[in-house]
Every structure is written in structure tokens, then in C-alpha cells.
Design a protein around this motif. Sequence first.
Motif, short mmCIF file in Angstrom:
data_model
loop_
_atom_site.label_atom_id
_atom_site.label_comp_id
_atom_site.label_asym_id
_atom_site.label_seq_id
_atom_site.Cartn_x
_atom_site.Cartn_y
_atom_site.Cartn_z
N GLY A 1 0.82 -1.21 0.00
CA GLY A 1 0.00 0.00 0.00
C GLY A 1 0.85 1.26 0.00
N GLU A 2 1.26 1.68 -1.16
CA GLU A 2 2.11 2.86 -1.23
C GLU A 2 1.30 4.15 -1.27
N GLU A 3 0.03 4.03 -1.48
CA GLU A 3 -0.77 5.23 -1.59
C GLU A 3 -1.66 5.35 -0.38
N GLY B 1 8.56 -0.22 -14.16
CA GLY B 1 7.88 -1.51 -14.30
C GLY B 1 6.66 -1.53 -13.42
N HIS B 2 5.83 -2.55 -13.64
CA HIS B 2 4.57 -2.62 -12.88
C HIS B 2 4.84 -3.00 -11.43
N PHE B 3 3.79 -3.04 -10.68
CA PHE B 3 3.83 -3.34 -9.26
C PHE B 3 4.59 -4.66 -8.98
N ALA B 4 5.48 -4.60 -8.01
CA ALA B 4 6.17 -5.78 -7.49
C ALA B 4 6.99 -6.55 -8.55
N VAL B 5 7.49 -5.84 -9.53
CA VAL B 5 8.24 -6.52 -10.59
C VAL B 5 9.72 -6.65 -10.23
N GLY B 6 10.15 -5.93 -9.19
CA GLY B 6 11.55 -6.04 -8.77
C GLY B 6 12.36 -4.76 -8.89
N LYS B 7 11.71 -3.63 -9.05
CA LYS B 7 12.42 -2.36 -9.22
C LYS B 7 13.31 -2.04 -8.01
N THR B 8 12.72 -2.12 -6.83
CA THR B 8 13.47 -1.79 -5.62
C THR B 8 14.60 -2.79 -5.41
N THR B 9 14.34 -4.03 -5.72
CA THR B 9 15.36 -5.07 -5.57
C THR B 9 16.55 -4.78 -6.48
N LEU B 10 16.29 -4.43 -7.72
CA LEU B 10 17.37 -4.16 -8.67
C LEU B 10 18.18 -2.94 -8.25
N VAL C 1 13.98 -8.76 -18.36
CA VAL C 1 13.04 -9.76 -17.88
C VAL C 1 13.56 -10.29 -16.55
N ASN C 2 12.86 -9.97 -15.49
CA ASN C 2 13.27 -10.46 -14.17
C ASN C 2 12.78 -11.89 -14.06
N THR C 3 13.71 -12.82 -14.01
CA THR C 3 13.33 -14.21 -14.27
C THR C 3 12.56 -14.88 -13.13
N PHE C 4 12.62 -14.33 -11.93
CA PHE C 4 11.86 -14.93 -10.83
C PHE C 4 11.99 -16.45 -10.81
N ASP C 5 13.19 -16.94 -10.94
CA ASP C 5 13.49 -18.37 -10.85
C ASP C 5 12.88 -19.23 -11.96
N THR C 6 12.20 -18.62 -12.90
CA THR C 6 11.58 -19.44 -13.94
C THR C 6 12.55 -19.75 -15.07
N CYS D 1 17.43 -11.04 -16.45
CA CYS D 1 18.26 -10.73 -15.29
C CYS D 1 17.63 -11.27 -14.03
N ASP D 2 18.45 -11.34 -13.00
CA ASP D 2 17.96 -11.64 -11.66
C ASP D 2 18.20 -10.37 -10.87
N ALA D 3 17.11 -9.69 -10.54
CA ALA D 3 17.23 -8.38 -9.90
C ALA D 3 17.95 -8.46 -8.56
N ARG D 4 18.05 -9.65 -7.99
CA ARG D 4 18.72 -9.79 -6.69
C ARG D 4 20.23 -9.86 -6.85
N ASP D 5 20.68 -10.04 -8.09
CA ASP D 5 22.10 -10.28 -8.34
C ASP D 5 22.74 -9.04 -8.95
N1 LIG Z 1 12.41 -15.06 -6.59
C1 LIG Z 1 12.65 -13.82 -6.94
N2 LIG Z 1 12.07 -12.85 -6.23
C2 LIG Z 1 12.29 -11.57 -6.58
C3 LIG Z 1 13.13 -11.23 -7.65
N3 LIG Z 1 13.15 -9.89 -7.78
C4 LIG Z 1 12.35 -9.41 -6.81
N4 LIG Z 1 11.85 -10.42 -6.08
C5 LIG Z 1 10.90 -10.29 -4.96
O1 LIG Z 1 9.69 -9.77 -5.46
C6 LIG Z 1 9.10 -8.86 -4.55
C7 LIG Z 1 8.87 -7.50 -5.18
O2 LIG Z 1 10.13 -6.91 -5.47
P1 LIG Z 1 10.36 -5.33 -5.35
O3 LIG Z 1 11.79 -5.10 -5.68
O4 LIG Z 1 9.85 -4.82 -4.06
O5 LIG Z 1 9.43 -4.85 -6.52
P2 LIG Z 1 9.02 -3.35 -6.89
O6 LIG Z 1 8.91 -3.34 -8.37
O7 LIG Z 1 9.94 -2.38 -6.25
O8 LIG Z 1 7.60 -3.27 -6.25
P3 LIG Z 1 6.70 -1.96 -6.00
O9 LIG Z 1 7.61 -0.84 -5.65
O10 LIG Z 1 5.80 -2.36 -4.88
O11 LIG Z 1 5.94 -1.75 -7.28
C8 LIG Z 1 10.03 -8.81 -3.36
O12 LIG Z 1 9.56 -9.67 -2.38
C9 LIG Z 1 11.35 -9.30 -3.92
O13 LIG Z 1 12.15 -9.89 -2.94
C10 LIG Z 1 13.75 -12.31 -8.40
O14 LIG Z 1 14.50 -12.10 -9.35
N5 LIG Z 1 13.48 -13.56 -8.00
#
Ligand SMILES: Nc1nc2c(ncn2[C@@H]2O[C@H](COP(=O)(O)OP(=O)(O)OP(=O)(O)O)[C@@H](O)[C@H]2O)c(=O)[nH]1
Lengths: 123, 196
Positions: free
Chosen positions: A4-6, B27-36, B143-148, B172-176
Motif C-alpha cells: 500500500g504505497e498510496e 515496471g509494474h507493481f512488485a516486478v523487482g524495481k526496488t530489488t534491482l 526480464v526479471n526471471t523470478f526463478d523461472t 536478469c535476476d534483480a537480486r544479483d
Molecule cells: N524469486 C525472486 N524474487 C524476486 C526477484 N526480484 C524481486 N523479487 C521479490 O519480489 C518482490 C517485489 O520486489 P520489489 O523489488 O519490491 O518490486 P518493486 O517493483 O519495487 O515493487 P513496487 O515498488 O511495490 O511496485 C520482493 O519480495 C522481492 O524480494 C527475483 O529475481 N526472483
Amino acid sequence: MTAGEEEPVAGDFVRAYVITGGRRLPSSDELSLHTLVTVGPDKELPLGASPEVRAIWDLLSGGYLAVAEVAAHLELPVGVARLLLTDLFEQGLLLRRAAPPRAQSVDRGIIERVLHGLESLYG
Amino acid sequence: MDSNPSTAESIYVSDAVTTTAKILVVGHFAVGKTTLIGSLSEIRPLRTEEKMTQASALVDDLQGVPDKVTTTVALDFGRLTLSDELVLYLFGTPGQQRFMQLWEDMARGALGALLLVDPSRLAETFPVIDLVERYGLEYAIAVNTFDTTHAYEEAEIREALDLLPDTPVVYCDARDRASSAQALISLVRHLLARAA
Ligand SMILES: Nc1nc2c(ncn2[C@@H]2O[C@H](COP(=O)(O)OP(=O)(O)OP(=O)(O)O)[C@@H](O)[C@H]2O)c(=O)[nH]1
Ligand SMILES: [Mg+2]
């Protein structure tokens, strides 16, 4: 990281209004998020500075930070931080560096330097 | 973390830095932006907020405050020192259409955008592509592969997203860190080609 960012922030707005004296927030042309700022040499904090301005002053007395970094460190909304920084800048108290070009067009030389930097770090 | 003066100093950009550059991570919600951004940043990624919509309208009309609410958007960003004189900032920018003001602000002066995609949710990327194109930003798809692991073929992704032939698509793997850096390098190579 929460989903919930908003959320409604009317209360924050009143706070922002008080800090800025109700003035319009300057556009990002003035100081963009990645423009570096610091306190000018031998400059003094203006008398009667607000707590927020004082906090900016203390932070920037240590060196250069980007506008966005100032906002983040002081937990101020970006627009408010920018307005306070613009004030200080217009009073000749701040130095600004690396002001990016106003035009949307991007300088090829900078792209080359970024690429070279990334490749030498990670290539 | 501790009171070591060198740690305390490290929040600042070196005095020798003359130029800063900005690249967006979108990118869209929860796609890994903050992680990258966290993988690449040399500083603890920072978070700030931007007020959305009518910031000035609201201030002009303070009497209306009880009725008016607005939206706050968290922005996160990181920093990479690329040379003695050059620092790159990465700004994570949410992909929602309604954050136009934020996009305008972010796009101004940006070199381009790394557009993160979750291959299992391709449809959510369309509005993000619309936004980067509307603001005239050059982009590459990461493309954040999310282990796929490459279960989704590049051709499939290209076709689904209707990409131009020269738009880079990298996995890519955004965690790496190294993997995220390679994605960023692909983007910047593309930007250079486009700037010719
Ligand atoms: N398994 C896996 N999980 C990932 C990967 N990248 C991100 N995640 C997880 O996915 C979730 C969302 O990642 P965020 O980096 O928060 O995504 P975001 O795009 O910043 O999300 P919002 O800011 O909420 O839109 C987190 O729980 C991460 O740990 C990945 O490459 N592999
Ligand atoms: Mg995020």
C-alpha cells in the motif's frame, strides 16, 4: 516493503503548507532530483531559519548530495525539499553542481561516459 | 551503523564529481524495481515521497483541505559512482498511469529507462510501455526471471510486447548485482546507438 504505497495525506499537506509558507512548489527545472547541492564556502545559516532549513543546512555542511538525497535523509517530500533548496540557492548560499541540461535531449557524451564507467566496473 | 568517520562521510558524493546522470528503473507493481536498485546501489537505497496531483492547486486552496486528499508515492533510488567525476542515480518509478506529474519530473533529464518485466504477467507491462513512450524515453526490457529461468522465449516476449526489433531484451535476476549491471549495460549500449 508494503504494497500500500498510496494513502491520503491531507495532514502532510498542511505540514508542507506550513513549511513552504503556502507557495507554489518550484518545477523540477530549477533543481532536478539528481542535481548536486552543498553549502557555499563561508556561508552562514540565515537568521530565523526554520527547523527544516536548519536541518538541510546541517546535512549539506558535510558535502554534496543530490536533491533527492536531501529529501530522503530529512524525510521531506521531494517538492518541499526542492523549494527550500531553491530559496537557499537564490540567496546565494548553496552551490549547485552538475545541473543537467534543461532540454529533454540527452547528451551523447554523458551516455558514453556512463557506458564506459559501467563496463569498467562490471564488464 | 557505527561512528567510524569514513562511514559517516560516505553518504556524500565526492567533491570531485562534476556530472550526474539519471536512469529510471520502471515496471509494474512488485516486478523487482526496488530489488534491482538495491543490488546496484553503493549507498543504502533511499526512499522519499512525492505528492501526486494538484500539489499547487491544493496549496492555493487551503480552505478546501478537509475535502482534498491526495496521493503520496514512494520513490526509491540508488547511487553508483562510475568514475572520479561521474555519478549515476537510479530512480525506481511506479508504472501506474495516474502518476503523470511524477513521470514528467522523473523523465526530465533522464538518459533512458530500464523496463523490468515479469514474464508471467506480461499484460501488466503494456501501460508502462505506453508511459515510457509518451515521455520519449528510450528503453530496454529486462526480464526479471523470478526463478523461472528462460521458460519464456525472447521471441514470445517480443511479440507479446510488440517491441521494435532493436529494443534490447535481456534476462536478469534483480537480486544479483552482476546480472543487474549487465541489464543496465545493455540499456546504455542501446541508448548510445540511439543517440548516434
Ligand atoms: N524469486 C525472486 N524474487 C524476486 C526477484 N526480484 C524481486 N523479487 C521479490 O519480489 C518482490 C517485489 O520486489 P520489489 O523489488 O519490491 O518490486 P518493486 O517493483 O519495487 O515493487 P513496487 O515498488 O511495490 O511496485 C520482493 O519480495 C522481492 O524480494 C527475483 O529475481 N526472483
Ligand atoms: Mg519498489
